[in-house]
Structure formats: structure tokens, C-alpha cells
Design a protein around this motif. Structure first.
Motif: not given
Lengths: 272, 541, 318
Positions: C165-191
Motif C-alpha cells: 500500500f502507499p505510505s501517503l494517502a493522497r486523494i482528490d475529487d478525481a480519484t475513483p472510489f475503489i482507488e480511494a479505498l485502496y490508497r486510504t487503506f493504511l490510515p483506515a486500518l490504523t483507525l
């Protein structure tokens, strides 16, 4: 003494050992640390070697020395903050339970407001006003934690105040000082001591988090929270050095939790 | 006839911090189909443990260490969990002491009724609901068609207890264990529940074990009585025989408690020590006392009698000043008006009026020693210190019949209930008061211990010329100690006078009902009362 | 039902009053500051003229009461003022980040709540088993770990050592939903790791508390199997404390994102708040703080109402 070791569960012994070690580290930091707290001893981010056991930090200061000094600063400030919150909160709480009336109403409503806002957010907003500095941080966190301590002290005193022996003392004509110190306090001491341990953990984590965010203990003072932040880049290279102060925080809180668990267990066992 | 339940040499152990103690020590028990056995004993006798063991069940921390329990042909000791589960609720059912706590607050009564029949597959839901309504009717519950659709909190305590008995009958079991089913109820409610239980058990020819500490109650309910003490059986015999002719000393002493009786003393013409004159008190909006007036004459004992909610404990709070009475009325101490608020009273009054409490466990600070508790009034009121105080402490301990060498340095937590109550008396006595309020002082104690406390209080009254106000719901206590009686209901005085006046007719309605409801140790008492129609069983409280 | 509505309205009213008090206190706090804000922001080099102009522009020359009332009126129209740091509209600054923060918290909650409650029920059902003890140790340690420790350990494990997984969770409005879920997996897992243990422990404790009630013994003596005793008799009565603890943890998730957002450089409200506090950018601090407080209060109200609805007695009283 031997009996103590036999009758105390190993987790509690481990907890006591951890707390004692950190306390010694904090008190004797200047004698234990090989280098000064803010002394620059070499290049930045030097790896572990025999001279600098844990390498150096982002400014070339000895990491091990800073971890040792960190015990003094982070833990010391957390202790001070908890003590302030506790003295104020517990006194108000017991008094409110005993007297009721407008004192109780006013403090309880104020506490309701304090507790209606998430602590970290409240702390950040207050720090925005007074500006981040060590005394400000201590005061802000102490004010925030007066609220839960007040609630607990008030609730547990309430349970005692309604009992017949307190009524008997009142009917005898005893004053507030006697009622609080002889009738109520001895019956809630174990609750309060356990609460002190738990609150200390919260405050300690809180200070670490604020410092990590750069809004708590300010550089160049060594502290376990900000040390993680300052050296975080190393992690992306697979170096675990910045995790050491973080692990120190974790180990101490786990240790305290073990001891608190044991004390709560003992206190509840005595009641039977 | 073969037994429905046969217990042989049953031993049950309880585990605690320092090891195990045996709480049932080798008991044999036989029960025939349709027979009702009364288990009688004081607290700690092991009667509840034995009752539950008859279901093959022990509470957490207890275990059956040896012996045999046979239900029909089925051995229950060591039986598998599923075997027991098939018996529970189906063939053997349980009725607990507190119905309010034993009904699940989240489910309606009828859903809890139908649970066992559905679980055991002996009824369809429709049949079970029809059974419920039928049994509610038999238990003389009001609105039997609808009451099942209420939640427990919507039903009164006496009704809940009857609904629980109905629930126990839901699978038409062969055996029901009744564990002090009426102990938590007021006497006027108790009699309705007793009558309903007895009727249903008889009509369905159900065998029952009826556990209680109240001899008068058990003599109405049981065909046979078994007396337990410290986990041993003392004796067992058919009810009439047991009542008429107990063999063991322990049983005789239990029987004798009910006969304590104070000699009638003529009411003297003296100025009252305490005069309560049109006193009204409120909890917020709620009027807890409504224009109460009566006099307490010196050196006499006034019993204030009433059921829960009658305002009798509020009266104590008002007299002591903990709850200031509303303006208008007056409380006079030797002719002088007392300030309503505790804070405004001076130390001599506080010293003259002392109080003894109902619950010995909460009346004394568990963190103190006997010496602290009894010594404090000596220092506080009399300014005693050192040798003088020590001497007084020892003499007080002798007054309450506890050895000063043994008990003076004990912690409160190391005392039994009866001992704590004696320390409570010593604390009151230490102030050298003239007037003592006794708030249900014997209701939390076993009968023999309670008798000891009453005798002690009588002795002290004689010796020091004390005046007592006894708050109680128990008419046997009134009989034992009172000179004068005040009967209260809903915050008002219903009747007052000397004990002999109040106890003999004519009575106002409520007093009549109260007096008639007190169980007597005569097996035919309940039949007689029901026959005389003194009590309207269909009245819904 | 009207009773419930009344109760909800009363709680909401109290919540709004609380928000008012908090905003007022902050406002008064700022007023009482000895230093001049405009001077501080512009720096010591600024001439008195520029400072005065800046004060006029911010409305700082107006009396405090008027400024507060204007601010409150603005809030009701969605106008939170202008950032002192970069003169941008606060509402515009906050809106996209608010969405990101809610996304991350919602992501974590959707996984954490069902898992924690289920595990809690299982731990109560298999009390004192190995599973229960392991869960206990896990819970105790996870409560003791600072969030940033968990976050960095996850980065070390799943972004550096095993780069999943990426160590930086960078997303913006253009990021597709699934991609956003993937990129934010580590912060979500931390929480998730931070809140799950507490919720599970409390669920277990709530059920075990109820197991000591006499009606549980009654149910067992009616021959009801153990799992049904827990699900039918214990769980409904343990719901109020469970609902409360879930609410506390949801609130904690939203607040806890502050630290996690900083670690993962995630463009959410938390980052914005930390920056604003450091720069003492009061309009932003006020707006973000108010939002966090409002969420926290709403969740508490929701928990109260749900607790009442789950209890027949309180339901009837309300």
C-alpha cells in the motif's frame, strides 16, 4: 517482601518494574545520558554504532540521550498535569456530592460543556488562543481533564453520601471536613487511585499526540512525541529508530495499565 | 407411592478466596408427587442452594461434591447439560424471590411465558398463549387477556410474582421450586400471592419445594416442613405435627421467637417528650407526609407501622431534621418548637435524639474500627479522652453484650450482621440520649438474632429510661415491644392509640386489612381468613 | 412518539446551546489576548499603517459584540469568514476536506463497528477461553498504543518492508472510489485498530454485566440454551451501553483522524486544523472546531435516543 512477589501477578510486577525504570531514567537523566539533551554530536541521521547506540537524529543529536531526557520531560509533565487535574477535579467532585445545591449545579453544567466537546479539539482550540508553549499546554490539558475526574469523584462520592453511616455522622452534627476526610474519602480512595493511573495514561498519550502534532512540548526540548515526528522520514527507508520513543510511550502505558488492572482487581476483591 | 424427587447424602461446596466451604452437608430429602415440602431456616442455612440443587443446578462458585439427586428415575448429579436443559422449565420449574428482577425487562410477560413451552416443543405458540391467559386467570390476575402483553415494569410487584408462578406452570411441570416468593412483598400483597400459589399448586397437583425463613408463611403452604441449619437437616415432620410438637431445641427456639410479648403498661399522664403537631413534608411536589399529629410520651415505645410508601421512614427524616417539614406544622421537644432544619439545631438536641438503622451493613463506615465508631460520640458530645474514654468504651461494649477485649479493635467488616447492629446501638447509647429512633432495626436480621436485639433494646430502655420510636412493617415486632401504635398509609395516620386499643376491634378498613394479613403460625389461618372474606383478593393494588 | 420528538428537540437545543457557549468562550478568549493579532500575523516589520489597514479589512476595528453577532449571523448563512493566513473563504477551504474526513472515518467505522460488536459477543459467549484471553491482551495493548505508533508500524510493515500500500494517502475529487479505498487503506486500518479493541471490550463487559442479573438465571432454569440466553435475554438489555460505546468510538474516529491525517498527509480537516492552530488562524480554527464539536454532540444525541428506543421502559416514559 518475598510474599509480595509471590502474591502479586506477573503482569503487575512487570508493570511496576517498567514504571520504576522510567522513573529512575527520568530522575537521573543527566547521569545516565551519554550526551547532553540538545548537544549536537555529529551529522544528522547517523546509523547505530558503538558510540551512538541509537544513532543521531535529524539535527545530529544523540538519539539515546534524547530518549533518556524524554522520560524526564514527557513523563514529568504528564504527572504534573494529572496531579493538577486530579486535585481540582476530585476536591470539587466530593464537595459537590456532599453539598449539592447551586455549587453542584454550576460545576456540573460547566463540566457538561467541557465534556460535550472532543478533548483533542478543545485543546487545539484553546492552544490556538493562548499559543503553544509548555505551561499553556499543561494548563489546557489540566482544565480539560478536570471534567472526567470531577464526574468520577462526584459519582463515587454520591454512592457513599447516601449511606446510613454518613447520615449518622450528619445527625451527630459533624462538619464538612470530618465528613469528607473521615467518612467519604477512605471509601473512595481505591477508585481514585486507579483513576489516577488511567488518567495519567490518557494525559501522557495526549501530550505525546500534541507534541507529535508540533503543538505540545516545543523544540529543542527532548520529548517522545515530537522525536517521532522529527525523525519520521527514516521510517520510509525501513529504519525503526523513530519508533523507539513511540514504543517507549506504549510500554509505559501498558505497564501502568497492568498495575491499575491489578489494583482495581484487589479493590473489588476487598469488598467481598 | 414412588418419590418424584430423592436426594441422598448431598454435599455442596462453595469456592472462595481461601479455599472451599461446605454449605450443604449431607442432606437426604424425599418428595412425593403432589407434595409440598417447606424448607425453613435462617440465612446461611443452605436452603436456597438445596432448592436449586433439586434442579441439578448450582450457582457460579458452587459445586455438588458428592451425593445423589434423582428426579423420577433420572440422576441429576453429573447429568449432561442437555439432559438438564430438557428438564428445566419443562418438568422442573423455578420461581425466584424477586419477580421484578427475574423477569427480563425487555420482553413482554407473555413472550417470557411462551418461551419454555416453545423451547421444549410441548406447545404451539397459539396453545401456549391460550395457556398463559388461562393460568393468569387462575392466578387471579386482573385482565388476564391483556396483562401478558405488558412489559414487567408496567405490572405491580404482587402481580409479577403471580405472573412468575404462572410462567413456572407453563409446561405443567411435576415439580416447582419456590425460592422465598413473597419475602419482598408487603403483607397485604403477600396474602394474595400466597392464596393464588396455593390454589394453583393444589389444583394441578404439582409437587413443590417452598423455601422461606417465615414460619407462619410455610405453615400455610407446606404439607411437610424440613428445618435446616448450617447445611444440616435439623428435623422434618408433617406441618401440623411440627408446629404443635417440635422435637429439637433449635426448632423450639425458632418457634418461640414469635411469642415475645410486652406487658401492657398504663398510659401515664405526662407531658410528651416529643409532640408532632400537624406536620406536613414534601419531596419536591410529592406530599410524603400529610398533616401528621401524635405525641410520644417519655419512657414509652411508640411503634409507627405501615407498608412501603406509607411515609414512616420520611417521618424519621423529618423528626431528625434531615428533611425539613413544610411551614405550618410544628415539632415540639419538651414543649419547645424544634427548628425544622438539622443545621439550625443545637448540639444538645442532636445528642438527645439518636438513631439506629435498618441495614447494619451500611449503618457503620466499613473503613472504621469498632473503637472509632463507638468512641466518636464520646469525644464529640462528652469531650472524653484517654483512660476515661477507654473505660466508657468498655462499659458500653458490656452493655451491648460484646466482649470489649475481643471486639473493641475489630474492623467493622469483620463483624456479623447482628454484631454490627449491636455496635449501632452502642453508638447511639454513647451519646447518652433520651430518645432513640429505631428504623426497621430487625428486618434485615434472622429471627433469633432479631429477638436478641429486641430484648437488648428493652433492657436498655428499662435501665436508662429511654424513649423509643420504632418504625416497622412487622406486627410481631410491634407486639413484642410497643406501648403505643401509630398506623400510617399514604402519608397519613390511619389509626393511633395504645397497642391494645389498636390491636382490638373496631378497626378502620386499612388497619383491619393490615392486621388480618399478618400470617399466623396456624396451618388453617389462610383458610380462615379467606373464608371470613376479610380480604378482597380481587383488589388490584 | 411525540415524547421522543420532544426529547430529541430538547437534546438538540442543549447541543446548540453548548456550541454557542464554546464559540463564545473562544471568541472571548481571543479578545482577551494581550498581543495584537494583526501585528502578530503581519510580523514585526509591518508599518503601523499596514497593520491598521489590515485591521479594518478584517473588521477588527469594530466592537467585539458586533463582530461576534456578525460572525454568528454569517455561520447561519454558511459564511464562516475569511482565513487570516491566506485570505481565502473559510467555507470553501473546509468543504472538500470535510468530505475527505467523513470518507475516512466512515470507511473505518463501516469495518470496525460490526467486527468489534461481533467479537465482543463472541468473547462474552466464550468467556475465559483462550480466545477471550487473547482478545483481552490485544485490547489492553491497543488502548495503550499512541495512534502514530500504530500508523508508523503499519507503514513500516505494509508500505516499506512489503510494499502493498502507499505510505501517503493522497486523494482528490478525481480519484475513483475503489482507488480511494485502496490508497486510504493504511490510515483506515490504523483507525480501526485503535477503536476496535475498546468497543469489543465494552461490548463484552456490557453483556457480562447483564449475565449476573437474576432474569438470566431464570432463563437458564427455563431450559433456554446458552447462545439464546445471550442473544435473546442478555443482548437486548446490554444494548444501551453498547450503543453508547459505539457512539463514543465513532466520535473518537472523527476526532482521531487528526493525528492519522498528519501521519499519512491526508487532505482532511484534521491537517487543516493543526496548521491553522500553528498559524493561529482563528476563523479556520473556529469553523473546524465547531464542526468537530457539532459532530461529536450529534453522535451523543443519536446514542441517547437509540438507547431510549431500545428500552421499553424508557421508551414509554419519553
Amino acid at each position: 517482601m518475598l510474599r509480595f512477589f509471590k502474591t502479586t501477578p506477573p503482569t503487575a510486577l512487570l508493570g511496576l518494574f517498567i514504571i520504576l525504570s522510567v522513573a529512575i531514567m527520568g530522575v537521573f537523566a543527566p547521569f545516565l545520558a551519554p550526551y547532553g539533551e540538545t548537544e549536537v554530536v555529529g551529522a544528522a541521521y547517523m546509523p547505530w554504532d558503538s558510540v551512538h547506540l541509537l544513532g543521531t537524529d535529524n539535527l545530529g543529536r544523540d538519539m539515546l540521550s534524547r530518549v533518556i531526557y524524554g522520560a524526564r520531560n514527557t513523563v514529568g509533565l504528564a504527572l504534573l498535569t494529572t496531579a493538577i487535574a486530579f486535585t481540582v477535579g476530585a476536591t470539587l467532585g466530593i464537595y459537590a456530592a456532599l453539598k449539592g445545591g447551586w455549587v453542584d449545579q454550576v460545576v456540573s453544567r460547566a463540566v457538561d460543556v467541557l465534556m460535550a466537546v472532543p478533548p483533542l479539539i478543545l485543546a487545539l482550540m484553546l492552544l490556538a488562543i493562548v499559543g503553544p508553549s509548555i505551561p499553556n499546554m499543561v494548563l489546557v490539558i489540566a482544565v480539560i481533564y478536570v471534567a472526567p475526574v470531577f464526574r468520577l469523584a462526584r459519582a463515587s462520592s454520591m454512592n457513599i453520601v447516601v449511606l446510613d453511616f454518613v447520615q449518622a455522622a450528619r445527625l451527630r452534627g459533624e462538619g464538612n471536613l470530618w465528613l469528607i476526610s473521615r467518612e467519604i474519602l477512605p471509601n473512595i480512595t481505591s477508585t481514585l487511585v486507579a483513576e489516577f493511573g488511567l488518567r495519567f495514561c490518557f494525559v501522557f498519550l495526549f501530550i505525546a499526540a500534541l507534541s507529535f502534532l508540533g503543538l505540545g512540548i516545543q523544540p529543542p526540548t527532548a520529548d517522545w512525541g515530537s522525536m517521532v515526528k522529527e525523525n519520521a522520514t527514516l521510517i520510509t527507508f525501513g529504519d525503526i529508530t523513530p519508533l523507539i520513543p513511540a514504543a517507549a510511550i506504549a510500554v509505559l502505558t501498558i505497564g501502568i495499565n497492568f498495575v491499575v488492572d491489578w489494583m482495581l482487581h484487589k479493590a473489588s476483591g476487598l469488598k467481598d | 407411592m414412588t418419590n418424584i424427587l430423592t436426594v441422598r447424602d448431598l454435599h455442596i461446596q462453595a469456592r472462595h478466596k481461601h479455599g472451599t466451604t461446605e454449605i450443604v452437608k449431607g442432606i437426604d430429602l424425599d418428595l412425593k408427587p403432589g407434595e409440598v415440602l417447606g424448607l425453613v431456616g435462617e440465612s446461611g442455612a443452605g436452603k436456597s442452594t438445596l432448592g436449586l440443587a433439586a434442579m441439578g443446578y448450582t450457582r457460579d462458585g458452587c459445586r455438588i461434591s458428592s451425593g445423589s439427586i434423582r428426579f423420577r428415575d433420572q440422576e441429576l448429579v453429573g447429568a449432561s447439560a442437555s439432559t438438564l436443559r430438557h428438564l428445566h422449565g419443562n418438568s422442573i420449574a423455578y420461581v425466584a424471590q424477586s419477580a421484578a428482577a427475574s423477569f427480563n425487562p425487555s420482553h413482554r410477560l407473555i413472550d417470557q411465558f411462551t418461551e419454555a413451552p416453545l423451547e421444549h416443543g410441548v406447545r404451539s405458540r397459539k396453545q401456549a398463549e391460550a395457556d398463559a391467559i388461562q393460568l393468569y386467570r387462575e392466578m387471579q390476575l386482573p385482565n388476564p387477556e391483556e396483562i401478558g402483553f405488558r412489559y414487567p415494569y408496567q405490572v405491580s410487584g404482587g402481580q409479577l410474582q403471580r405472573a412468575m408462578t404462572a410462567m413456572a406452570m407453563s409446561c405443567k411441570p411435576d415439580l416447582i421450586i419456590f425460592d422465598e416468593p413473597t419475602t419482598a412483598l408487603d403483607v397485604t400483597t403477600q396474602i394474595e400471592v400466597l392464596a393464588a400459589i396455593r390454589k394453583v399448586v393444589k389444583e394441578h397437583n404439582t409437587a413443590a419445594i417452598y423455601i422461606t425463613h417465615d414460619l407462619a408463611v410455610v405453615s400455610q403452604m407446606a404439607d411437610r416442613i424440613m428445618v435446616l441449619r448450617d447445611g444440616h437437616m435439623v428435623e422434618t415432620a408433617p406441618t401440623e405435627e411440627m408446629l404443635a410438637n417440635p422435637k429439637e431445641d433449635y426448632t423450639k427456639s425458632l418457634w418461640a421467637v414469635r411469642t415475645l410479648h410486652r406487658e401492657t403498661r398504663p398510659r401515664p399522664e405526662k407531658t410528651p417528650l416529643l409532640a408532632i403537631d400537624k406536620v406536613t413534608a414534601h419531596y419536591g411536589e410529592f406530599k410524603a407526609l400529610d398533616s401528621i399529629s401524635f405525641d410520644i410520651l417519655p419512657q414509652r415505645t411508640v411503634a409507627v407501622v405501615g407498608e412501603s410508601g406509607s411515609g414512616k421512614s420520611t417521618l424519621a427524616k423529618v423528626i431528625t431534621g434531615l428533611l425539613p417539614h413544610s411551614p405550618g406544622g410544628e415539632i415540639r421537644w419538651q414543649g419547645e418548637a424544634l427548628p425544622p432544619r438539622l443545621q439550625d439545631r443545637d448540639k444538645t438536641i442532636l445528642r438527645d435524639v439518636q438513631m439506629i438503622y435498618q441495614m447494619p451493613d451500611t449503618a457503620l463506615n466499613p473503613r472504621h474500627r469498632v473503637r472509632d465508631v463507638v468512641g466518636r460520640p464520646l469525644t464529640f458530645y462528652l469531650g472524653l479522652h484517654g483512660a476515661e474514654k477507654e473505660e466508657r468504651l468498655r462499659s458500653l461494649m458490656e452493655q451491648i453484650e460484646l466482649d470489649p477485649d475481643i471486639y473493641l479493635n475489630r474492623r467493622i467488616t469483620e463483624l456479623s450482621g447482628g454484631q454490627k447492629q449491636r455496635i449501632g446501638i452502642a453508638r447511639a447509647l454513647a451519646a447518652e440520649p433520651r430518645f432513640i429512633i429505631c428504623d426497621e432495626v430487625t428486618s434485615a436480621l434472622d429471627q433469633l438474632v432479631a429477638e436478641g436485639i429486641l430484648k437488648l433494646l428493652l433492657k436498655l430502655q428499662e435501665k436508662y429510661g429511654l424513649t423509643y420510636m420504632f418504625i416497622t412493617h412487622d406486627l410481631a415486632t410491634v407486639e413484642a415491644i410497643a406501648d403505643d401504635v401509630v398506623v400510617m398509609q399514604h402519608g397519613k395516620i390511619v389509626e393511633q392509640g395504645t397497642r391494645d386499643e389498636v390491636f382490638s376491634p373496631p378497626h378502620p378498613d386499612y388497619s383491619a386489612r393490615l392486621l388480618a394479613s399478618v400470617p399466623e403460625m396456624d396451618p388453617h389461618w389462610l383458610d380462615r381468613v379467606l373464608a371470613e372474606q376479610k380480604i378482597d383478593l380481587l383488589e388490584n393494588n | 412518539m411525540s415524547g421522543i420528538q420532544k426529547l430529541v428537540l430538547r437534546r438538540i437545543g442543549l447541543g446548540i446551546v453548548t456550541l454557542f457557549i464554546v464559540s463564545l468562550l473562544i471568541f472571548i478568549g481571543v479578545e482577551l489576548l494581550p498581543s495584537d493579532l494583526a501585528q502578530e500575523i503581519l510580523g514585526q516589520a509591518a508599518t503601523p499603517e499596514t497593520v491598521a489597514a489590515f485591521r479594518r479589512e478584517l473588521g477588527l476595528d469594530q466592537p467585539a459584540v458586533i463582530r461576534y453577532l456578525e460572525w454568528v449571523a454569517g455561520v447561519f448563512q454558511g459564511d464562516f469568514g475569511v482565513s487570516l493566513a491566506n485570505r481565502r473563504d473559510v467555507a470553501e477551504l473546509v468543504a472538500p476536506r470535510l468530505k475527505n474526513t467523513m470518507f475516512l472515518a466512515g470507511y473505518a467505522a463501516a469495518i470496525a463497528v460490526p467486527v468489534a460488536v461481533t467479537l465482543g459477543i463472541l468473547a462474552a459467549l466464550f468467556r475465559n477461553s483462550i480466545f477471550d484471553r487473547l482478545a483481552n491482551v490485544f485490547a489492553l495493548s491497543s488502548i495503550s498504543l499512541p495512534e502514530f505508533f500504530v500508523a508508523y508500524v503499519l507503514i513500516l510493515l505494509f508500505a516499506v518492508n512489503i510494499p502493498l500500500f502507499p505510505s501517503l494517502a493522497r486523494i482528490d475529487d478525481a480519484t475513483p472510489f475503489i482507488e480511494a479505498l485502496y490508497r486510504t487503506f493504511l490510515p483506515a486500518l490504523t483507525l480501526i485498530l485503535v477503536v476496535i479493541a475498546h468497543m469489543m471490550r465494552m461490548t463484552r463487559a456490557a453483556i457480562i454485566n447483564v449475565l449476573a442479573e437474576p432474569y438470566i438465571e431464570m432463563a437458564r432454569l427455563k431450559g433456554v440454551p446458552r447462545y439464546k440466553v445471550i442473544l435473546r435475554h442478555a443482548l437486548p438489555n446490554a444494548l444501551p451501553p453498547i450503543i453508547n460505546v459505539v457512539a463514543i468510538n465513532l466520535a473518537y474516529l472523527i476526532v482521531g483522524v487528526v493525528v492519522v491525517e498528519v501521519v499519512f498527509v491526508y487532505p482532511g480537516l484534521g491537517q487543516l486544523l493543526v496548521d491553522a492552530v500553528a498559524k493561529r488562524d482563528f476563523p479556520v480554527v473556529q469553523a473546524v472546531g465547531l464542526f468537530f464539536a457539532a459532530t461529536y454532540i450529534s453522535l451523543n444525541i443519536l446514542a441517547d435516543v437509540l438507547s431510549i428506543l431500545s428500552n421499553p421502559r424508557l421508551r414509554a416514559k419519553a
